[in-house]
Design an enzyme around this catalytic site. Sequence first.
Site, PDB file in Angstrom:
ATOM      1  N   THR A   7      16.477  -9.489 -12.593  1.00 63.17           N
ATOM      2  CA  THR A   7      17.421  -9.553 -11.460  1.00 63.17           C
ATOM      3  C   THR A   7      16.665  -9.879 -10.188  1.00 63.17           C
ATOM      4  O   THR A   7      15.458  -9.637 -10.093  1.00 63.17           O
ATOM      5  CB  THR A   7      18.184  -8.212 -11.276  1.00 63.17           C
ATOM      6  OG1 THR A   7      19.107  -8.334 -10.189  1.00 63.17           O
ATOM      7  CG2 THR A   7      17.256  -7.053 -10.983  1.00 63.17           C
ATOM      8  N   PRO A  10      17.258  -5.965  -5.475  1.00 65.67           N
ATOM      9  CA  PRO A  10      16.436  -4.745  -5.442  1.00 65.67           C
ATOM     10  C   PRO A  10      17.270  -3.472  -5.679  1.00 65.67           C
ATOM     11  O   PRO A  10      16.748  -2.486  -6.215  1.00 65.67           O
ATOM     12  CB  PRO A  10      15.833  -4.729  -4.037  1.00 65.67           C
ATOM     13  CG  PRO A  10      16.258  -5.984  -3.362  1.00 65.67           C
ATOM     14  CD  PRO A  10      17.274  -6.687  -4.192  1.00 65.67           C
ATOM     15  N   GLY A  11      18.549  -3.505  -5.306  1.00 68.21           N
ATOM     16  CA  GLY A  11      19.417  -2.337  -5.530  1.00 68.21           C
ATOM     17  C   GLY A  11      19.586  -2.074  -7.018  1.00 68.21           C
ATOM     18  O   GLY A  11      19.532  -0.919  -7.472  1.00 68.21           O
ATOM     19  N   LYS A  12      19.780  -3.134  -7.794  1.00 69.56           N
ATOM     20  CA  LYS A  12      19.917  -2.968  -9.243  1.00 69.56           C
ATOM     21  C   LYS A  12      18.602  -2.459  -9.846  1.00 69.56           C
ATOM     22  O   LYS A  12      18.610  -1.608 -10.731  1.00 69.56           O
ATOM     23  CB  LYS A  12      20.285  -4.303  -9.904  1.00 69.56           C
ATOM     24  CG  LYS A  12      21.708  -4.768  -9.634  1.00 69.56           C
ATOM     25  CD  LYS A  12      22.008  -6.015 -10.465  1.00 69.56           C
ATOM     26  CE  LYS A  12      23.361  -6.616 -10.139  1.00 69.56           C
ATOM     27  NZ  LYS A  12      23.637  -7.836 -10.921  1.00 69.56           N
ATOM     28  N   ASP A  65      25.701  -8.620 -15.022  1.00 72.56           N
ATOM     29  CA  ASP A  65      26.610  -9.313 -14.129  1.00 72.56           C
ATOM     30  C   ASP A  65      27.667  -8.295 -13.749  1.00 72.56           C
ATOM     31  O   ASP A  65      28.278  -7.666 -14.616  1.00 72.56           O
ATOM     32  CB  ASP A  65      27.232 -10.539 -14.797  1.00 72.56           C
ATOM     33  CG  ASP A  65      27.803 -11.470 -13.734  1.00 72.56           C
ATOM     34  OD1 ASP A  65      27.059 -11.805 -12.795  1.00 72.56           O
ATOM     35  OD2 ASP A  65      28.995 -11.810 -13.798  1.00 72.56           O
ATOM     36  N   SER A  66      27.837  -8.091 -12.456  1.00 67.35           N
ATOM     37  CA  SER A  66      28.777  -7.059 -12.033  1.00 67.35           C
ATOM     38  C   SER A  66      29.672  -7.562 -10.919  1.00 67.35           C
ATOM     39  O   SER A  66      29.427  -8.629 -10.342  1.00 67.35           O
ATOM     40  CB  SER A  66      28.035  -5.794 -11.604  1.00 67.35           C
ATOM     41  OG  SER A  66      26.759  -6.084 -11.120  1.00 67.35           O
TER      42      SER A  66
END
Length: 186
Positions: A7, A10-12, A65-66
């Site tokens: 990804t 950075p949050g994920k 994928d969100s």
Amino acid sequence: MKLKIITSNPGKVREYSAALSRLGIETEHMKIPYDEIQTSELSEVAEKGMDEIISKGVRDFILDDSGLFIDALNGFPGVWSAYAQKTIGNKGILKLMEGVENRGAEFRCCIGCDISGKRIVVTGICRGEITLSEKGTDGFGFDPIFTHDGKRTFAEIPLEEKNSVSHRGIAIQLLLAELEKLGLSR
Ligand code: IMP
């Protein structure tokens, strides 16, 4: 077991590292760009992304994928969430929701996992509501305008708590169950 997290968000990375390390799964972050095809299904985007990453010779990874699906907007921004976040942002979503009584929405997270030559695709869903204003400074993306408990937004709760209720946290639990079925959870 070690999984690469593919990804550029950075949050994920923070959420996966925390949740998977608690399950005894080591993680390694890799930024490998892949095409996000235009389709109405998150799982199709994830599957195509997996094909592309595998074709580059990478194995044993997860990608996700969100998106945020808002009831009153017929599921918008949904699969266009990244584009909506970049263009109109949270303020734009709140503007679209001005005067709208039905604030129901859900986050969905589809994880695609390649492990030991097997392919697992799972989707976690978290129902909640769009708030009237932005609140909180933690998290990322739409977190400041989404509440799962009607009290605090995802940007106002600690990461561990978000992981215990969120679409991504639920998808991780579903992934773990599939890994266990395949005898691959350790
Ligand atoms: P993508 O999965 O990277 O395409 O992300 C879709 C969009 O949804 C991005 O703009 C993210 O910021 C947003 N998004 C995905 N997951 C979350 C989340 O857990 N909280 C807030 N926004 C999210």
